[in-house]
Design an enzyme around this catalytic site. Structure first.
Site, PDB file in Angstrom:
ATOM      1  N   SER A 145      97.662  54.028   9.685  1.00  0.00           N
ATOM      2  CA  SER A 145      96.653  54.640  10.550  1.00  0.00           C
ATOM      3  C   SER A 145      96.825  54.088  11.955  1.00  0.00           C
ATOM      4  O   SER A 145      97.227  52.936  12.132  1.00  0.00           O
ATOM      5  CB  SER A 145      95.250  54.319  10.041  1.00  0.00           C
ATOM      6  OG  SER A 145      94.266  54.657  11.007  1.00  0.00           O
ATOM      7  N   TYR A 168      89.655  47.630   7.471  1.00  0.00           N
ATOM      8  CA  TYR A 168      90.582  48.751   7.323  1.00  0.00           C
ATOM      9  C   TYR A 168      91.719  48.645   8.332  1.00  0.00           C
ATOM     10  O   TYR A 168      92.898  48.742   7.972  1.00  0.00           O
ATOM     11  CB  TYR A 168      89.838  50.070   7.518  1.00  0.00           C
ATOM     12  CG  TYR A 168      90.718  51.291   7.378  1.00  0.00           C
ATOM     13  CD1 TYR A 168      91.036  51.785   6.115  1.00  0.00           C
ATOM     14  CD2 TYR A 168      91.229  51.941   8.490  1.00  0.00           C
ATOM     15  CE1 TYR A 168      91.845  52.902   5.971  1.00  0.00           C
ATOM     16  CE2 TYR A 168      92.040  53.053   8.363  1.00  0.00           C
ATOM     17  CZ  TYR A 168      92.353  53.534   7.102  1.00  0.00           C
ATOM     18  OH  TYR A 168      93.169  54.637   6.972  1.00  0.00           O
TER      19      TYR A 168
END
Length: 244
Positions: A145, A168
């Protein structure tokens, strides 16, 4: 062991969202795709519509947080095919609480996030690496990501500068580092290893997403189908190379 000459691909976390669409696109390219999910019944249910369309998709149970499950899946693939041409490490979790600051996120959130997003990827890759080495020119795709990009996080002009989901994001930064190290290890082999950013995709995990899953899966599929002259050890999104 079968004598299937088609490329064999395995996609983790593939019962929904980006993983499911990645399975669809790879199967549409003529690959035999193993649709992996933690729950075998759900994986079978997800594979049935593809099979009804004539796509070569097969369900397999694989929980990336379970060493026993990983070993069994790798043994099943070894027994049936003797190789693996494509591994898409798609399984991931997003557990950060949007209402908390980085320092307020619980240690449990950090540990559970890394267990799936990093350690699960490493364990799965280690288990399947002998089968990937047995293929003529395997591809490993790690779903990362832009939230793992340290360059983007420190650039005030970046779209993610004010988006701080630390567990994350850090798990994806670590995944990017794993990608670099593994690509270096395999640099003298035909195997290519890349990380991809799918974009902000509207899925069950990201209700705020802007892209559809078809577009979101495109980069994973592109990296899975790379030719011999393709890149390795990079971070990619829809034809662009992203900064680490």
């Amino acid at each position: 062991m079968t004598t299937d000459t088609r490329r064999i691909a395995l996609v983790t976390g593939a019962t929904r969202g980006l993983g499911l669409e990645t399975v669809r696109q790879l199967a549409a390219e003529g690959l035999h795709v193993l649709l992996a999910g933690r729950d075998h019944t759900r994986a079978v249910a997800a594979a049935v519509p593809f099979q009804a369309e004539g796509l070569s998709v097969e369900a397999i149970a694989l929980d990336v947080t379970s060493p026993v499950s990983i070993r069994k899946a790798a043994q099943d693939v070894a027994d049936k095919f003797g190789r693996l041409d494509v591994l898409v490490n798609n399984a991931g979790v997003f557990l950060d609480d949007f209402g908390l600051s980085p320092s307020q996120q619980s240690l449990r959130t950090w540990r559970e996030t890394f267990e799936t997003n990093l350690f699960g990827v490493i364990a799965t890759t280690q288990a399947f690496l002998p089968l990937l080495r047995a293929a003529p020119a395997a591809r490993i795709v790690n779903l990362s990501s832009v939230l793992g990009s340290l360059a983007a996080h420190t650039d005030p002009s970046s779209e993610v500068f004010d988006i701080k989901m630390p567990a994350y994001g850090a798990s994806k930064s670590a995944l990017n580092a794993w990608t670099v190290h593994l690509a270096h290890e395999l640099r003298d082999t035909p195997i290519k290893v890349n990380a991809v950013h799918p974009g902000s995709v509207k899925t069950d995990m990201n209700a705020r997403g802007e892209l559809d899953v078809r577009t979101g899966a495109r980069t994973s599929v592109e990296m899975a189908l790379l030719g011999a002259d393709g890149p390795s050890g990079g971070f990619h999104h829809l034809g662009e190379v992203l900064p680490w």
